[in-house]
Design a protein around this motif. Sequence first.
Motif, PDB file in Angstrom:
ATOM      1  N   GLN A   4      41.885  48.828  43.544  1.00 46.42           N
ATOM      2  CA  GLN A   4      42.835  50.375  42.530  1.00 46.42           C
ATOM      3  C   GLN A   4      44.308  49.192  41.760  1.00 46.42           C
ATOM      4  OE1 GLN A   4      43.457  53.675  44.534  1.00 46.42           O
ATOM      5  NE2 GLN A   4      42.265  54.887  42.994  1.00 46.42           N
ATOM      6  N   ALA A   5      44.834  48.334  42.690  1.00 47.81           N
ATOM      7  CA  ALA A   5      46.477  48.281  42.247  1.00 47.81           C
ATOM      8  C   ALA A   5      46.068  47.095  41.308  1.00 47.81           C
ATOM      9  CB  ALA A   5      46.896  47.835  44.205  1.00 47.81           C
ATOM     10  N   ILE A   6      45.347  46.269  41.627  1.00 49.73           N
ATOM     11  CA  ILE A   6      44.774  45.249  40.708  1.00 49.73           C
ATOM     12  C   ILE A   6      44.300  45.502  39.075  1.00 49.73           C
ATOM     13  CG2 ILE A   6      43.444  43.868  40.160  1.00 49.73           C
ATOM     14  CD1 ILE A   6      43.036  43.138  43.091  1.00 49.73           C
ATOM     15  N   ARG A   7      43.569  46.715  39.220  1.00 52.39           N
ATOM     16  CA  ARG A   7      43.339  47.495  38.144  1.00 52.39           C
ATOM     17  C   ARG A   7      44.554  48.278  37.548  1.00 52.39           C
ATOM     18  NH1 ARG A   7      43.093  52.068  35.902  1.00 52.39           N
ATOM     19  NH2 ARG A   7      42.879  53.454  38.441  1.00 52.39           N
ATOM     20  N   GLU A   8      45.400  48.366  38.082  1.00 49.57           N
ATOM     21  CA  GLU A   8      46.610  49.059  37.417  1.00 49.57           C
ATOM     22  C   GLU A   8      47.560  48.086  36.879  1.00 49.57           C
ATOM     23  OE1 GLU A   8      46.639  52.794  40.007  1.00 49.57           O
ATOM     24  OE2 GLU A   8      48.235  51.821  40.162  1.00 49.57           O
ATOM     25  N   SER A  23      43.896  46.935  28.832  1.00 54.84           N
ATOM     26  CA  SER A  23      43.450  48.209  29.447  1.00 54.84           C
ATOM     27  C   SER A  23      41.530  48.435  29.246  1.00 54.84           C
ATOM     28  CB  SER A  23      44.091  48.584  28.116  1.00 54.84           C
ATOM     29  OG  SER A  23      43.950  48.111  26.994  1.00 54.84           O
ATOM     30  N   ASN A  24      41.271  47.389  28.458  1.00 52.64           N
ATOM     31  CA  ASN A  24      39.577  48.139  28.796  1.00 52.64           C
ATOM     32  C   ASN A  24      39.109  47.494  30.061  1.00 52.64           C
ATOM     33  OD1 ASN A  24      40.043  45.046  28.418  1.00 52.64           O
ATOM     34  ND2 ASN A  24      38.490  44.568  27.216  1.00 52.64           N
ATOM     35  N   VAL A  25      39.999  47.133  31.354  1.00 54.01           N
ATOM     36  CA  VAL A  25      39.099  47.057  32.420  1.00 54.01           C
ATOM     37  C   VAL A  25      39.767  48.168  33.247  1.00 54.01           C
ATOM     38  CG1 VAL A  25      40.132  46.350  35.125  1.00 54.01           C
ATOM     39  CG2 VAL A  25      39.982  44.730  32.516  1.00 54.01           C
ATOM     40  N   ASN A  26      37.744  48.788  32.990  1.00 48.55           N
ATOM     41  CA  ASN A  26      38.219  50.311  33.503  1.00 48.55           C
ATOM     42  C   ASN A  26      38.082  50.576  34.701  1.00 48.55           C
ATOM     43  OD1 ASN A  26      37.582  51.050  31.029  1.00 48.55           O
ATOM     44  ND2 ASN A  26      35.268  50.320  31.257  1.00 48.55           N
ATOM     45  N   ASP A  27      37.188  49.425  36.015  1.00 54.29           N
ATOM     46  CA  ASP A  27      37.710  49.146  38.163  1.00 54.29           C
ATOM     47  C   ASP A  27      37.598  47.824  38.239  1.00 54.29           C
ATOM     48  OD1 ASP A  27      37.089  50.877  39.367  1.00 54.29           O
ATOM     49  OD2 ASP A  27      34.768  50.258  40.176  1.00 54.29           O
ATOM     50  N   VAL A  28      38.514  48.143  39.732  1.00 55.78           N
ATOM     51  CA  VAL A  28      38.752  46.295  40.613  1.00 55.78           C
ATOM     52  C   VAL A  28      37.632  46.952  41.919  1.00 55.78           C
ATOM     53  CG1 VAL A  28      39.010  44.664  41.208  1.00 55.78           C
ATOM     54  CG2 VAL A  28      39.738  45.575  38.719  1.00 55.78           C
ATOM     55  N   ARG A  29      36.808  46.000  42.566  1.00 55.79           N
ATOM     56  CA  ARG A  29      36.358  46.538  43.594  1.00 55.79           C
ATOM     57  C   ARG A  29      36.293  45.197  44.112  1.00 55.79           C
ATOM     58  NH1 ARG A  29      35.884  51.660  45.820  1.00 55.79           N
ATOM     59  NH2 ARG A  29      34.389  50.938  47.106  1.00 55.79           N
ATOM     60  N   LEU A  40      46.358  45.245  36.038  1.00 55.71           N
ATOM     61  CA  LEU A  40      45.615  43.955  34.568  1.00 55.71           C
ATOM     62  C   LEU A  40      45.623  45.567  33.415  1.00 55.71           C
ATOM     63  CD1 LEU A  40      42.202  43.364  36.524  1.00 55.71           C
ATOM     64  CD2 LEU A  40      43.825  41.728  35.106  1.00 55.71           C
ATOM     65  N   ASN A  41      45.662  46.655  33.864  1.00 56.97           N
ATOM     66  CA  ASN A  41      46.121  47.270  32.595  1.00 56.97           C
ATOM     67  C   ASN A  41      47.295  46.991  32.145  1.00 56.97           C
ATOM     68  OD1 ASN A  41      43.707  50.102  33.603  1.00 56.97           O
ATOM     69  ND2 ASN A  41      43.196  48.681  32.748  1.00 56.97           N
ATOM     70  N   ARG A  42      48.244  46.917  32.869  1.00 59.59           N
ATOM     71  CA  ARG A  42      50.466  46.982  32.747  1.00 59.59           C
ATOM     72  C   ARG A  42      50.330  45.917  31.918  1.00 59.59           C
ATOM     73  NH1 ARG A  42      51.346  49.179  37.840  1.00 59.59           N
ATOM     74  NH2 ARG A  42      51.520  46.824  38.235  1.00 59.59           N
ATOM     75  N   THR A  43      49.318  45.067  32.165  1.00 59.33           N
ATOM     76  CA  THR A  43      49.802  43.114  31.400  1.00 59.33           C
ATOM     77  C   THR A  43      48.831  43.106  30.493  1.00 59.33           C
ATOM     78  OG1 THR A  43      49.218  42.671  33.510  1.00 59.33           O
ATOM     79  CG2 THR A  43      49.499  41.170  32.324  1.00 59.33           C
TER      80      THR A  43
END
Lengths: 79, 79
Positions: free
Chosen positions: B19-23, B31-37, B25-28
């Motif tokens: 979740q932290a990585i997705r956030e 914005s099209n990254v929906n989910d990261v595990r 990525l979204n901030r950077t």
Amino acid sequence: MNIKVFVSLREGVLDPQGQAIREALNRTGYSNVNDVRVNKVFEISVSGSKDSIKADVEKFSKELLANPIIETFRIEWGE
Amino acid sequence: MNIKVFVSLREGVLDPQGQAIREALNRTGYSNVNDVRVNKVFEISVSGSKDSIKADVEKFSKELLANPIIETFRIEWGE
């Protein structure tokens, strides 16, 4: 689409986490374990077709997911 | 022989690191990254043939590498 980014330590780079696991396994009775390396797989869902996201995914893998000084990465494109 | 043990979080288990990585990525700008595990791959060198080590590898994967309550694992047998 779903992609996987495999991030691995470069050969020659020490892996203290892997070493600790090997030592724990050896102590627990698995004396035939010679080496352990711990690598990461990022499973990522991204909106858009492969063509439209390829450059972005390669860029953020290189700049944010892997540390190119000590790690290499490989991208697997899913559906 | 060289084996790989892939350890993945079970579906439904929260992944704060992902979740932290997705956030991030979204901030950077991604914005099209929906989910990261984030999952793990243990690359292990073990002395012995597959037949002689199979039971041991399955046992320590289940008991030491993965936490069966929140994770599943899959073993890939190499050379």
